[in-house]
Motif scaffolding. Structure first.
Motif, PDB file in Angstrom:
ATOM      1  N   VAL A   1       0.850 -13.841 -21.674  1.00 37.34           N
ATOM      2  CA  VAL A   1       1.095 -13.376 -20.309  1.00 37.34           C
ATOM      3  C   VAL A   1       1.120 -11.855 -20.320  1.00 37.34           C
ATOM      4  N   VAL A   2       0.206 -11.252 -19.587  1.00 34.25           N
ATOM      5  CA  VAL A   2       0.003  -9.802 -19.615  1.00 34.25           C
ATOM      6  C   VAL A   2       0.315  -9.220 -18.244  1.00 34.25           C
ATOM      7  N   GLY A   3       1.130  -8.167 -18.226  1.00 32.82           N
ATOM      8  CA  GLY A   3       1.380  -7.421 -16.993  1.00 32.82           C
ATOM      9  C   GLY A   3       0.311  -6.365 -16.813  1.00 32.82           C
ATOM     10  N   ALA A   4      -0.699  -6.657 -15.993  1.00 30.67           N
ATOM     11  CA  ALA A   4      -1.854  -5.757 -15.875  1.00 30.67           C
ATOM     12  C   ALA A   4      -1.513  -4.465 -15.146  1.00 30.67           C
ATOM     13  N   THR A   5      -0.436  -4.446 -14.381  1.00 28.33           N
ATOM     14  CA  THR A   5      -0.065  -3.234 -13.644  1.00 28.33           C
ATOM     15  C   THR A   5       1.065  -2.464 -14.326  1.00 28.33           C
ATOM     16  N   GLU A   6       1.387  -2.823 -15.566  1.00 28.79           N
ATOM     17  CA  GLU A   6       2.457  -2.128 -16.274  1.00 28.79           C
ATOM     18  C   GLU A   6       1.978  -0.886 -17.012  1.00 28.79           C
ATOM     19  N   VAL A   7       0.680  -0.617 -16.982  1.00 29.08           N
ATOM     20  CA  VAL A   7       0.156   0.634 -17.527  1.00 29.08           C
ATOM     21  C   VAL A   7      -0.673   1.298 -16.429  1.00 29.08           C
TER      22      VAL A   7
ATOM     23  N   ARG B   1     -20.292 -13.285 -16.395  1.00 26.79           N
ATOM     24  CA  ARG B   1     -21.425 -14.030 -16.939  1.00 26.79           C
ATOM     25  C   ARG B   1     -20.972 -15.138 -17.888  1.00 26.79           C
ATOM     26  N   ASP B   2     -19.659 -15.164 -18.196  1.00 25.72           N
ATOM     27  CA  ASP B   2     -19.098 -16.254 -18.995  1.00 25.72           C
ATOM     28  C   ASP B   2     -18.509 -17.357 -18.127  1.00 25.72           C
ATOM     29  N   GLY B   3     -18.745 -17.277 -16.808  1.00 23.18           N
ATOM     30  CA  GLY B   3     -18.235 -18.283 -15.884  1.00 23.18           C
ATOM     31  C   GLY B   3     -16.867 -17.961 -15.298  1.00 23.18           C
ATOM     32  N   SER B   4     -16.268 -16.879 -15.698  1.00 20.06           N
ATOM     33  CA  SER B   4     -14.947 -16.513 -15.175  1.00 20.06           C
ATOM     34  C   SER B   4     -15.061 -15.996 -13.737  1.00 20.06           C
ATOM     35  N   VAL B   5     -14.017 -16.209 -12.976  1.00 18.31           N
ATOM     36  CA  VAL B   5     -13.933 -15.718 -11.594  1.00 18.31           C
ATOM     37  C   VAL B   5     -12.585 -15.014 -11.437  1.00 18.31           C
ATOM     38  N   GLU B   6     -12.612 -13.737 -11.063  1.00 20.64           N
ATOM     39  CA  GLU B   6     -11.380 -12.958 -10.943  1.00 20.64           C
ATOM     40  C   GLU B   6     -11.346 -12.256  -9.593  1.00 20.64           C
ATOM     41  N   ASP B   7     -10.241 -12.438  -8.881  1.00 18.49           N
ATOM     42  CA  ASP B   7     -10.030 -11.699  -7.635  1.00 18.49           C
ATOM     43  C   ASP B   7      -9.380 -10.371  -7.955  1.00 18.49           C
ATOM     44  N   TRP B   8      -9.996  -9.290  -7.501  1.00 19.82           N
ATOM     45  CA  TRP B   8      -9.483  -7.956  -7.745  1.00 19.82           C
ATOM     46  C   TRP B   8      -8.372  -7.613  -6.739  1.00 19.82           C
ATOM     47  N   ALA B   9      -7.573  -6.621  -7.070  1.00 19.62           N
ATOM     48  CA  ALA B   9      -6.503  -6.182  -6.161  1.00 19.62           C
ATOM     49  C   ALA B   9      -7.091  -5.704  -4.838  1.00 19.62           C
TER      50      ALA B   9
ATOM     51  N   HIS C   1      -0.950  -8.666  -2.635  1.00 21.25           N
ATOM     52  CA  HIS C   1      -2.296  -8.107  -2.542  1.00 21.25           C
ATOM     53  C   HIS C   1      -2.742  -7.447  -3.847  1.00 21.25           C
ATOM     54  N   GLY C   2      -2.139  -7.847  -4.963  1.00 16.86           N
ATOM     55  CA  GLY C   2      -2.534  -7.305  -6.256  1.00 16.86           C
ATOM     56  C   GLY C   2      -1.798  -6.052  -6.658  1.00 16.86           C
ATOM     57  N   ARG C   3      -0.819  -5.631  -5.858  1.00 17.60           N
ATOM     58  CA  ARG C   3      -0.031  -4.466  -6.266  1.00 17.60           C
ATOM     59  C   ARG C   3       0.751  -4.794  -7.551  1.00 17.60           C
ATOM     60  N   GLN C   4       1.155  -6.055  -7.670  1.00 16.86           N
ATOM     61  CA  GLN C   4       1.715  -6.558  -8.931  1.00 16.86           C
ATOM     62  C   GLN C   4       0.733  -7.588  -9.451  1.00 16.86           C
TER      63      GLN C   4
ATOM     64  N   GLY D   1       0.794  -1.220   0.000  1.00 20.06           N
ATOM     65  CA  GLY D   1       0.000   0.000   0.000  1.00 20.06           C
ATOM     66  C   GLY D   1       0.824   1.266   0.000  1.00 20.06           C
ATOM     67  N   GLU D   2       2.158   1.143  -0.097  1.00 23.21           N
ATOM     68  CA  GLU D   2       3.039   2.305  -0.013  1.00 23.21           C
ATOM     69  C   GLU D   2       3.519   2.730  -1.396  1.00 23.21           C
ATOM     70  N   LYS D   3       3.902   4.008  -1.509  1.00 25.15           N
ATOM     71  CA  LYS D   3       4.373   4.527  -2.792  1.00 25.15           C
ATOM     72  C   LYS D   3       5.705   3.914  -3.197  1.00 25.15           C
ATOM     73  N   TRP D   4       6.503   3.501  -2.207  1.00 28.46           N
ATOM     74  CA  TRP D   4       7.846   2.993  -2.531  1.00 28.46           C
ATOM     75  C   TRP D   4       7.845   1.491  -2.833  1.00 28.46           C
ATOM     76  N   TYR D   5       6.679   0.905  -3.030  1.00 28.78           N
ATOM     77  CA  TYR D   5       6.599  -0.525  -3.323  1.00 28.78           C
ATOM     78  C   TYR D   5       7.501  -0.879  -4.513  1.00 28.78           C
ATOM     79  N   PRO D   6       8.378  -1.880  -4.377  1.00 34.18           N
ATOM     80  CA  PRO D   6       9.384  -2.182  -5.408  1.00 34.18           C
ATOM     81  C   PRO D   6       8.828  -3.087  -6.505  1.00 34.18           C
ATOM     82  N   SER D   7       7.976  -2.557  -7.356  1.00 36.84           N
ATOM     83  CA  SER D   7       7.280  -3.392  -8.339  1.00 36.84           C
ATOM     84  C   SER D   7       8.237  -4.062  -9.322  1.00 36.84           C
ATOM     85  N   ASN D   8       9.355  -3.418  -9.650  1.00 33.85           N
ATOM     86  CA  ASN D   8      10.266  -4.003 -10.627  1.00 33.85           C
ATOM     87  C   ASN D   8      11.023  -5.217 -10.090  1.00 33.85           C
TER      88      ASN D   8
END
Length: 616
Positions: free
Chosen positions: A448-454, A600-608, A483-486, A359-366
């Motif tokens: 494989v898609v990096g959803a947090t890269e944009v 509605r297509d049967g998919s289940v996704e946990d959000w960040a 926790h979904g930060r990445q 939850g911090e700004k300095w989170y080391p995503s790379n």
């Protein structure tokens, strides 16, 4: 003899500090996850060339040497860089000792170890260790040439210039400033007229030939990125942050001492002292000024390091006039800052500690999530047909997965960050930039898609760009790290062409409670969520990975559709949700609030997830 006796305690202290810091760095290097730039340099090393789109060749060559000798391990990749960084304080001590006395040499060497910017060199397989070594070689050669031109000094100058030219475009600053300073000194002008120095300069210039040739063959793509595209070249006040960060990284007492060393040295009678002072001061001031006009999005705090290193030989003379408490404070603050940097890298290395910073700004995503992603990809591969091809949506994912899976040929889709980091031309040269479905045909693909890269505001548009490249996206396997930060999305494309509207992963937002807010044992949760192409069936509220409430879904929120513009969820504008959460056994303190989105297509996704504080 007396100077040698007085130097003994400082000499012993230097070797104790040098060994202690090296041991600490060895421990960090063995545990620290691979940084994205390191992964790309590994990939470059697996595609041998004289130069690359982002750098000259030496970084990639050393990365390849490390893994060839030690195997595909992060510590092996970094070993050559760590070895080079270990030479830096010793060489600094020898230069200072020759010019100003042995005791002063060991004092300068100690601060070469403690200066956070130099003491942390070699932790990552980056070009800065070679640049530091090249700078000291050129600095030493220049000091020798001011006294007398001889073959040894000329050879050392040639070696330093060549090593720097093979390290980074940024070494041009060292060459330019060094040349200007020598021209400003009568002894320097005399040295520059000597044929041996001219030959050394010619050898150094020839080391730029591979980079020049690469740019000539590729429409100056590397030069344009380094000198034009990545910089706004207009004044911005964020340059003040650059100066402030330098004060923190160098530490205020040491920065004051180095500033005094440069100011006094520039007025000294000795040409060698003036040489060190002018060389260091001009580089540091030049980068300080550049900070108000240059790139602010990427890391640049290491840029002035060559200047600070040139000032370190003058530091003992300044500290000698300070009271003991001030000298100790200067050394102590530098040591604490260095330990803080090492501690940061240790925190990055421990998944549990890193997750707390989500939850911090300095989170080391790379640094984060690459091991978990590689495990998820391996597991998903086992359930897909033989011959399934892995395709990454950006160079970061492609390089990190390549290192983890031992495959430097993972194809990458066109992506804004490939261009932002100057890697797109290199991917095209390797034939790794994929055109999408038109290129794959009927071959099964794991995308494989990096959803947090944009940025989140651009994420839905990016998903629609993926649809344009590969067709409607199947239900994704979402991987939430820390926790979904990445966050990553894995799409299994079976090779059959999909028709219809663009379908994407779900999008969501929690309006209340806001991240970090305190809540009672009962609290309301509200927000919106949608899934383009098919829509959502229901939304569940989660706390610490456990479902704690069913949300009422379908409240009208017309503003969501107008904000996202390209969204085609058939349920717009009825995409709002509300829920009341009643907690039972959860203890007070920090918890992580999340959503589970059922398509509605049967998919289940946990959000960040986002942090909240539960009151007693």
């Amino acid at each position: 003899m007396r100077d040698k006796d007085e130097a003994q305690p400082i000499r012993r202290l230097f070797w104790v500090l040098w060994a202690a810091v090296l041991l600490l760095k060895l421990g960090v290097v063995a545990q620290l996850p691979l940084f994205v730039d390191e992964a790309f340099y590994w990939q470059e090393g697996r595609h041998p060339a004289a130069a690359y789109s982002d750098l000259p060749g030496l970084t990639a060559w050393l990365a390849r040497l490390g893994v060839e000798l030690g195997g595909d391990h992060t510590w092996a990749l970094r070993a050559p860089f760590l070895a080079m960084s270990a030479l830096v304080p010793w060489l600094l001590a020898r230069i200072t000792a020759r010019e100003f006395g042995e005791r002063q040499g060991w004092v300068a060497g100690c601060f070469g170890v403690l200066l956070p910017l130099s003491g942390s060199l070699g932790l990552l397989a980056l070009p800065d260790a070679m640049m530091a070594l090249a700078t000291l070689l050129c600095l030493d050669a220049g000091a020798r040439l001011l006294r007398e031109v001889d073959a040894r000094a000329a050879v050392e100058l040639a070696a330093g210039l060549a090593l720097g030219a093979l390290s980074h475009y940024r070494f041009i600053a060292v060459i330019a400033v060094g040349g200007v300073v020598l021209l400003c000194l009568p002894e320097g002008r005399r040295a520059l007229r000597d044929v041996r120095v001219v030959i050394a300069a010619a050898i150094g210039a020839s080391a730029w030939a591979p980079l020049v040739a690469w740019n000539m063959d590729n429409a100056d793509a590397g030069l344009r990125f380094q000198l034009v595209d990545r910089h706004p070249w207009s004044f911005h006040a964020e340059g003040l942050w650059f100066v402030a960060i330098q004060a923190l990284l160098v530490t205020p007492p040491l920065l004051i001492a180095l500033t005094l060393a440069g100011a006094r040295g520039a007025r000294a009678a000795s040409p060698i002292t003036r040489y060190f002072a002018l060389f260091g001061s001009l580089i540091v001031l030049g980068f300080f000024v550049l900070g108000f006009f240059a790139d602010t999005e990427r890391v640049s705090f290491h840029w002035p390091l060559p200047g600070f290193m040139a000032l370190l030989p003058l530091l003992p003379g300044v500290l000698a006039g300070w009271p003991r408490w001030a000298r100790r404070l200067t050394a102590a603050t530098a040591g604490v800052a260095l330990l803080a940097i090492l501690a940061y890298y240790l925190v990055v290395s421990v998944p549990g500690l890193r997750a707390r910073s989500a939850g911090e700004k300095w989170y080391p995503s790379n640094f984060a999530g690459w091991g978990e992603l590689a495990d998820a990809v391996r597991q998903r591969q086992r359930s897909m047909p033989p011959g399934t091809r892995i395709v990454a949506d950006n160079f970061k994912v492609g390089a990190e997965l390549g290192f983890a899976l031992g495959d430097p040929r993972i194809a990458v889709l066109d992506h804004p960050i490939n261009h932002k980091h100057g890697r797109a031309p290199q991917l095209r040269l390797w034939g790794l930039q994929s055109a999408g479905r038109a290129e794959w045909g009927a071959t099964p693909v794991l995308l494989v898609v990096g959803a947090t890269e944009v940025e989140y505001k651009n994420l839905l548009r990016r998903y629609h760009q993926l649809c344009a490249m590969v067709g409607p996206l199947p239900p994704p396997q979402m991987l939430n790290v820390d926790h979904g930060r990445q966050r990553f999305a894995l799409f299994a494309l079976d090779g059959a062409k999909r028709e219809g509207d663009c379908t994407t992963p779900a999008m969501a937002w929690v309006d209340a409670p806001l991240p970090g807010r305190k809540v009672g044992r009962e609290f309301d949760v509200s927000g919106w969520a949608f899934k383009d192409g098919v829509g959502l069936a229901r939304v569940e509220i989660m706390l610490d990975g456990r479902v704690v409430a069913q949300a009422s879904y379908g409240r009208e929120l017309p503003g969501v559709r107008s904000y996202w513009e390209v969204s085609n969820d058939p349920q717009h504008p009825r995409v709002g949700f509300d829920a009341k959460v009643r907690l039972d056994a959860e203890p007070p303190g920090r918890h992580w609030l999340g959503l589970r989105l059922h398509g509605r297509d049967g998919s289940v996704e946990d959000w960040a997830e986002q942090p909240i504080e539960v009151r007693r």
